[in-house]
Design a protein around this motif. Sequence first.
Motif, PDB file in Angstrom:
ATOM      1  N   GLN A   5     -10.181   1.880  25.683  1.00 55.56           N
ATOM      2  CA  GLN A   5     -11.474   2.457  26.030  1.00 55.56           C
ATOM      3  C   GLN A   5     -11.873   3.615  25.121  1.00 55.56           C
ATOM      4  N   ALA A   6     -13.164   3.785  24.978  1.00 54.67           N
ATOM      5  CA  ALA A   6     -13.721   4.919  24.245  1.00 54.67           C
ATOM      6  C   ALA A   6     -15.117   5.149  24.799  1.00 54.67           C
ATOM      7  N   SER A   7     -15.875   6.044  24.192  1.00 57.02           N
ATOM      8  CA  SER A   7     -17.255   6.239  24.622  1.00 57.02           C
ATOM      9  C   SER A   7     -18.001   4.924  24.458  1.00 57.02           C
ATOM     10  N   SER A   8     -19.014   4.708  25.277  1.00 52.00           N
ATOM     11  CA  SER A   8     -19.689   3.404  25.299  1.00 52.00           C
ATOM     12  C   SER A   8     -20.312   3.013  23.960  1.00 52.00           C
ATOM     13  N   ASN A   9     -20.605   3.994  23.094  1.00 47.69           N
ATOM     14  CA  ASN A   9     -21.222   3.680  21.801  1.00 47.69           C
ATOM     15  C   ASN A   9     -20.224   3.605  20.642  1.00 47.69           C
ATOM     16  N   MET A  10     -18.981   4.031  20.878  1.00 49.24           N
ATOM     17  CA  MET A  10     -18.018   4.143  19.772  1.00 49.24           C
ATOM     18  C   MET A  10     -17.887   2.853  18.974  1.00 49.24           C
ATOM     19  N   PHE A  11     -17.766   1.719  19.671  1.00 48.19           N
ATOM     20  CA  PHE A  11     -17.546   0.452  18.967  1.00 48.19           C
ATOM     21  C   PHE A  11     -18.849  -0.262  18.605  1.00 48.19           C
ATOM     22  N   TRP A  12     -19.977   0.424  18.833  1.00 52.19           N
ATOM     23  CA  TRP A  12     -21.267  -0.133  18.384  1.00 52.19           C
ATOM     24  C   TRP A  12     -21.393   0.011  16.872  1.00 52.19           C
ATOM     25  N   PHE A  13     -20.870   1.105  16.334  1.00 49.84           N
ATOM     26  CA  PHE A  13     -21.016   1.419  14.906  1.00 49.84           C
ATOM     27  C   PHE A  13     -19.965   0.692  14.074  1.00 49.84           C
ATOM     28  N   ASN A  14     -20.319   0.378  12.821  1.00 49.92           N
ATOM     29  CA  ASN A  14     -19.352  -0.287  11.943  1.00 49.92           C
ATOM     30  C   ASN A  14     -19.280   0.347  10.557  1.00 49.92           C
ATOM     31  N   ASP A  15     -19.653   1.626  10.467  1.00 55.41           N
ATOM     32  CA  ASP A  15     -19.507   2.363   9.209  1.00 55.41           C
ATOM     33  C   ASP A  15     -18.033   2.714   9.003  1.00 55.41           C
ATOM     34  N   ILE A  16     -17.701   3.221   7.843  1.00 56.94           N
ATOM     35  CA  ILE A  16     -16.302   3.470   7.482  1.00 56.94           C
ATOM     36  C   ILE A  16     -15.664   4.557   8.336  1.00 56.94           C
ATOM     37  N   LEU A  17     -16.421   5.576   8.733  1.00 63.41           N
ATOM     38  CA  LEU A  17     -15.877   6.623   9.598  1.00 63.41           C
ATOM     39  C   LEU A  17     -15.570   6.066  10.986  1.00 63.41           C
ATOM     40  N   ASP A  54      -7.685   3.804  15.190  1.00 61.76           N
ATOM     41  CA  ASP A  54      -6.799   4.750  15.884  1.00 61.76           C
ATOM     42  C   ASP A  54      -6.819   4.502  17.391  1.00 61.76           C
ATOM     43  N   ILE A  55      -8.009   4.289  17.931  1.00 62.87           N
ATOM     44  CA  ILE A  55      -8.144   4.074  19.379  1.00 62.87           C
ATOM     45  C   ILE A  55      -7.404   2.806  19.805  1.00 62.87           C
ATOM     46  N   ILE A  56      -7.589   1.730  19.056  1.00 59.66           N
ATOM     47  CA  ILE A  56      -6.938   0.455  19.389  1.00 59.66           C
ATOM     48  C   ILE A  56      -5.422   0.572  19.273  1.00 59.66           C
ATOM     49  N   ALA A  57      -4.952   1.078  18.135  1.00 54.64           N
ATOM     50  CA  ALA A  57      -3.507   1.171  17.896  1.00 54.64           C
ATOM     51  C   ALA A  57      -2.835   2.090  18.911  1.00 54.64           C
ATOM     52  N   ASN A  58      -3.423   3.254  19.144  1.00 52.36           N
ATOM     53  CA  ASN A  58      -2.819   4.205  20.092  1.00 52.36           C
ATOM     54  C   ASN A  58      -2.756   3.628  21.496  1.00 52.36           C
ATOM     55  N   SER A  59      -3.835   2.953  21.911  1.00 50.90           N
ATOM     56  CA  SER A  59      -3.863   2.371  23.257  1.00 50.90           C
ATOM     57  C   SER A  59      -2.811   1.276  23.416  1.00 50.90           C
ATOM     58  N   MET A  60      -2.661   0.441  22.402  1.00 46.53           N
ATOM     59  CA  MET A  60      -1.706  -0.669  22.492  1.00 46.53           C
ATOM     60  C   MET A  60      -0.263  -0.186  22.372  1.00 46.53           C
ATOM     61  N   LEU A  61      -0.018   0.769  21.503  1.00 46.14           N
ATOM     62  CA  LEU A  61       1.349   1.237  21.279  1.00 46.14           C
ATOM     63  C   LEU A  61       1.867   2.115  22.413  1.00 46.14           C
ATOM     64  N   TYR A 100      -4.907  -7.652  26.471  1.00 49.57           N
ATOM     65  CA  TYR A 100      -5.566  -6.343  26.405  1.00 49.57           C
ATOM     66  C   TYR A 100      -7.074  -6.562  26.484  1.00 49.57           C
ATOM     67  N   ILE A 101      -7.756  -5.583  27.050  1.00 50.60           N
ATOM     68  CA  ILE A 101      -9.226  -5.648  27.135  1.00 50.60           C
ATOM     69  C   ILE A 101      -9.805  -4.415  26.464  1.00 50.60           C
ATOM     70  N   LEU A 102     -10.655  -4.657  25.468  1.00 54.85           N
ATOM     71  CA  LEU A 102     -11.387  -3.561  24.835  1.00 54.85           C
ATOM     72  C   LEU A 102     -12.697  -3.420  25.615  1.00 54.85           C
ATOM     73  N   LEU A 103     -12.793  -2.358  26.409  1.00 54.45           N
ATOM     74  CA  LEU A 103     -13.924  -2.176  27.316  1.00 54.45           C
ATOM     75  C   LEU A 103     -14.941  -1.205  26.735  1.00 54.45           C
ATOM     76  N   ASN A 104     -16.144  -1.712  26.455  1.00 53.38           N
ATOM     77  CA  ASN A 104     -17.220  -0.897  25.882  1.00 53.38           C
ATOM     78  C   ASN A 104     -18.125  -0.309  26.958  1.00 53.38           C
ATOM     79  N   THR A 105     -17.598  -0.117  28.141  1.00 50.78           N
ATOM     80  CA  THR A 105     -18.395   0.361  29.269  1.00 50.78           C
ATOM     81  C   THR A 105     -17.532   1.296  30.114  1.00 50.78           C
ATOM     82  N   GLY A 106     -18.147   2.281  30.722  1.00 52.27           N
ATOM     83  CA  GLY A 106     -17.395   3.149  31.618  1.00 52.27           C
ATOM     84  C   GLY A 106     -16.866   2.357  32.808  1.00 52.27           C
TER      85      GLY A 106
END
Length: 311
Positions: free
Chosen positions: A283-295, A302-309, A254-260
């Motif tokens: 995939q998600a918006s280009s900034n989604m995985f930049w942040f590491n706060d709890i939200l 959710d994005i990772i699990a849903n994409s893989m499942l 699997y590839i987690l792509l942080n770019t369009g």
Amino acid sequence: MFRQIKQKTIFILALSIIFVLSGCSNSAKTEEESKEESVSRESDSTKSKIIHMDYGDVEIPENPQNVIITFNQGDLIALGIIPVGATFSEGSAFEELAENITQIDGWEINPEELLSLKPDLIIWGSYDEKSYETLSKIAPTLAGDFYSMSYEERLRFFGEIFNREEKAEDLIQGFNSKLKETQAKLDKAGLSDKKITCIEVIGDTVRAYQFGRGGNLVYNMLGLSAPEKLNEAFKDKTSIDISYEVLPEYMGDYILLNTGKDKLADNKVWENISAVKEGRLIQASSNMFWFNDILSLSKQIDIIANSMLEK
């Protein structure tokens, strides 16, 4: 008859006096309570406490009201604190919740910009003596690499600052439960041994991350692995740049792509990678995985699990 009327009149007059006196009493009581509340609020705003930092003790308000923070505003929002100023929130899990927060520059200090927000506390994401001197003249300042803290340590620290220790623990426990549930789902689906590569396209190269851009969540929290060759290349590095010529050798199941994907349009090397051809992209918006706060971490899971499942 006149005696009855007279008696009724006296009775009504007596009742009126009682109601008037009662009203005056309640009014006086309300005014007194308002004054007490006002004094209490004023007292809260003038109370202070000491926070111990690596560079020394910092005196901050007991209940900060106008907070400026860089990079970790999602944690404050999760705790129920809305900052008056923060760095960018575009593409984050909390973007809508940050609509009314004034955006500031978190890399270059602009004293006028910060002063205009009238902060009573600044939480700055890095420390150096010169910057701290500038910031502390504006408001009490807590400075340090909060971004690199674990989510537990950072939330507990913020919980202490804002007297939200219980809320911080609830958030931590909730996230830890979600983490375990997600690991169990991936394991049940036979996906826990799949290899993942977290990448971002930068110019003519592709950057693979071990910690940033989802790397820490994927490898250290969810316990998934990077491809063997990528692991060897990481060693003590947090990221490596890979040329397109050898890109397939470092890509996982699997590839987690942080770019369009538009940045990779018509790239034959990219299009021939197995994970790309078979649609195993996360995939998600280009900034989604930049942040590491709890939200953000919660949304990222959710994005990772849903994409893989789904595949």
